[in-house]
Enzyme design. Structure first.
Site, PDB file in Angstrom:
ATOM      1  N   GLY A 183       0.524  -1.397   0.313  1.00 21.48           N
ATOM      2  CA  GLY A 183       0.352   0.475  -0.155  1.00 21.48           C
ATOM      3  C   GLY A 183       0.796   1.428   0.087  1.00 21.48           C
ATOM      4  CB  CYS A 187       5.467  -4.159   0.078  1.00 19.14           C
ATOM      5  SG  CYS A 187       6.397  -2.576   0.498  1.00 19.14           S
ATOM      6  CE1 TYR A 188       1.058   1.178   5.369  1.00 18.36           C
ATOM      7  CE2 TYR A 188      -0.478  -0.525   5.115  1.00 18.36           C
ATOM      8  CZ  TYR A 188       0.013   1.138   5.811  1.00 18.36           C
ATOM      9  OH  TYR A 188      -0.825   1.598   6.954  1.00 18.36           O
ATOM     10  CG  HIS A 220       5.862  -5.326  -4.043  1.00 18.46           C
ATOM     11  ND1 HIS A 220       4.832  -5.980  -4.209  1.00 18.46           N
ATOM     12  CD2 HIS A 220       6.280  -4.674  -3.740  1.00 18.46           C
ATOM     13  CE1 HIS A 220       4.293  -4.288  -3.048  1.00 18.46           C
ATOM     14  NE2 HIS A 220       5.620  -3.579  -3.361  1.00 18.46           N
ATOM     15  CD  GLU A 242       3.470  -8.544  -5.584  1.00 13.18           C
ATOM     16  OE1 GLU A 242       2.649  -7.219  -4.958  1.00 13.18           O
ATOM     17  OE2 GLU A 242       3.668  -8.811  -4.684  1.00 13.18           O
ATOM     18  CG  ASP A 267     -15.828  -9.949 -20.556  1.00 16.76           C
ATOM     19  OD1 ASP A 267     -15.283 -10.854 -20.473  1.00 16.76           O
ATOM     20  OD2 ASP A 267     -15.669  -8.531 -20.930  1.00 16.76           O
ATOM     21  CE  LYS A 274     -11.776  -9.309 -20.871  1.00 19.13           C
ATOM     22  NZ  LYS A 274     -12.512  -8.421 -21.852  1.00 19.13           N
TER      23      LYS A 274
END
Length: 517
Positions: free
Chosen positions: A56, A83-84, A170, A172, A229, A371
């Site tokens: 964050g 992290c945060y 991070h 990710e 979609d 998606k």
């Protein structure tokens, strides 16, 4: 039905929160973004298999900094704080967070001193991606450090008694090469996940949910646009309730070439679905006459769509439900994120507007899917490959790709240019390499030379927009082959009357959006 194993992600506003969710799902575990104020009882009711605290932009020691309930660390549910999130966890459990003397941004070397828990199976040194100005300067006795960097003496921690881990970097992002292993360590070694979040299970559970909700007699109406979609929603519901699904396709005059014919051939001809087509081209174009403001265009199109859809839906007996192809990025960009107050980047006419107008209950089976997950489901349901992999098309159609007033002549000009772009991308094998590609019509007069004289040739500029993206929350412009770009440009200028100049958009999202309006 057995509860779905879920990783709860408490979102502190990180730009990477959506990415965390996708990384978890890529490892076949369902994840869901939740507000940091989610209570321990709510997490227990959810049946969370693990909890991830996101990064964050705030400082953990600042006034009003977002935090979470310290009770979540007493649930005996594994926690990975990033992290945060690591700073919040350490602070709540007796540590200290301060501003770092040396900020860390970008790739740095991580030295792993204790290869345990989420850092198991990793080498003694590896690269990680940092993005922080604060650090955990002191940890409680119950914690032990696991790794360090040159400027961060506490770069990863674990609780000695509870399954709580923290990493200052991070895992990710792709810039952390072994980040995927760290996430897998957390999901499988620490949380003990089974990894049953797969396309087949999603289809099975969605079909069962729809059948249970709709019952044996009621009908469902699906707003079908021809995009991936809404097409996947239609295929899912048709599998669940068969002929009790009625699809409505509204031709608003703002579509790509041959869009109506494609939809009729696929859904009525191939799948045998009940399909009603509303030809409202004149109505929409009349309402848009003279309008240049982008948001006003969207408002008008949304209003007219509701009126046309309502007229078509009124004559369908026993219809109590409305199905829409809303996906996760639609929800977030429309200001309905996990915190409930996300900024509205753009309005989506398919998020929340129709049910109130029509009095139907809303069915959104893709609402929490990205998606790429939607495409996987489409393939498994047997939708044609060229439909599953079609590039996204905006709800307001070409109206938001025609800068300025929308007229039949300008729409036709844009359709011709757009068709050339897509033809050449497909022929060169580039269509599947890019996430989205389209042309934009901009009313700018530029001098040209045609024949033996100067020409302003209709005073139109065509801008080509090609982006690469995995989740459409962020995107970068495509470094397209220059020869291919030249071919597209030459064809547009030579074949589309009214255009004498073609430009290429090299802006990324953020700060730009993918669409121009």
């Amino acid at each position: 039905m057995k509860p779905r194993e879920t990783i709860a992600i408490l979102d502190f506003g990180s730009q990477y929160s959506q990415l965390i969710a996708r990384r978890v799902r890529e490892n076949h575990v369902y994840s869901e973004l939740l507000t940091p104020t989610t209570t321990p009882d709510q997490l227990r009711t959810l049946g969370a298999k693990g909890i991830i605290l996101s990064g964050g932009p705030a400082s953990a020691y600042g006034d009003g900094a977002p935090t979470c309930d310290a009770g979540i660390f007493e649930l005996d549910i594994p926690v990975l704080a990033i992290c945060y999130g690591m700073q919040v966890a350490c602070k709540l459990l007796g540590g200290s967070v301060t501003a770092s003397k040396t900020r860390e941004y970008g790739r740095v070397r991580l030295r792993i001193e204790r290869p345990e828990g989420v850092l198991a199976h990793l080498p003694a040194e590896t690269s990680v991606w940092m993005s922080h100005g604060d650090i955990v300067s002191e940890i409680a006795e119950e914690f032990e450090p696991l790794a360090v960097t040159a400027n961060c003496p506490i770069a990863a921690v674990r609780h000695r008694e509870r399954p709580v881990f923290g990493v200052q970097f991070h895992p990710e992002v792709t810039h952390t090469p072994l980040g995927g292993q760290i996430i897998r360590n957390f999901l499988y070694d620490v949380c003990g996940c089974a990894g049953n979040w797969r396309v087949e299970s999603v289809i099975k559970s969605t079909v069962a949910d729809v059948r249970a909700r709709v019952g044996e007699r009621q009908r469902v109406i699906c707003g079908l646009s021809g995009g991936v979609d809404s097409s996947v929603v239609a295929a899912l519901l048709h599998r669940a309730i068969g002929d009790r699904l009625v699809c409505i396709f509204v031709n608003n005059g703002l579509l790509r070439n041959n869009e109506q014919e494609l939809v009729e051939a696929t859904f009525h001809g191939h799948f045998g679905m009940r399909l009603r087509v509303a030809d409202a081209r004149e109505r929409f174009l009349s309402a848009l006459a003279g309008v240049t403001d982008p948001q006003e265009k969207r408002r008008i199109i949304g209003h007219e769509f509701i009126q046309v859809f309502k007229a078509e839906a009124t004559g369908i007996e026993d219809a109590h439900f409305l199905a829409q192809g809303t996906i996760y990025p639609d929800v977030i960009e429309s200001g309905h994120g996990p915190t409930g107050h996300a900024a509205v980047i753009k309005s989506h006419h398919n998020v929340g507007a129709l049910p109130a107008e029509l009095g139907f209950e809303l069915v959104e089976p893709l609402r929490l899917l990205f998606k790429d997950e939607v495409r996987q489901i489409g393939e498994a349901l047997g939708l044609p490959e060229d439909m599953v992999w079609r590039h996204p098309f905006p709800g307001p159609g070409l109206a938001v790709r025609v800068s300025g007033e929308v007229t039949p002549a300008r729409l036709e000009l844009l359709r011709s240019a757009d068709e050339i772009l897509l033809e050449e991308l497909t022929a060169a094998g580039w269509y599947r390499k890019v996430a989205q590609a389209f042309a934009v019509l901009v009313p700018i007069a530029s001098v040209g030379v045609m024949g033996d004289g100067r020409s302003y040739e209709g005073q139109n500029l065509i801008v080509l927009r090609l982006v690469e993206s995995s989740d459409f929350m962020t995107a970068d412009w495509v470094h397209i082959d220059h020869e291919l770009l030249a071919t597209v440009s030459n064809r547009i200028i030579n074949e589309v009357a009214g255009v004498n100049r073609v430009a290429y958009d090299i802006s990324s999202k953020p700060p730009s959006t993918i669409e121009w309006e």
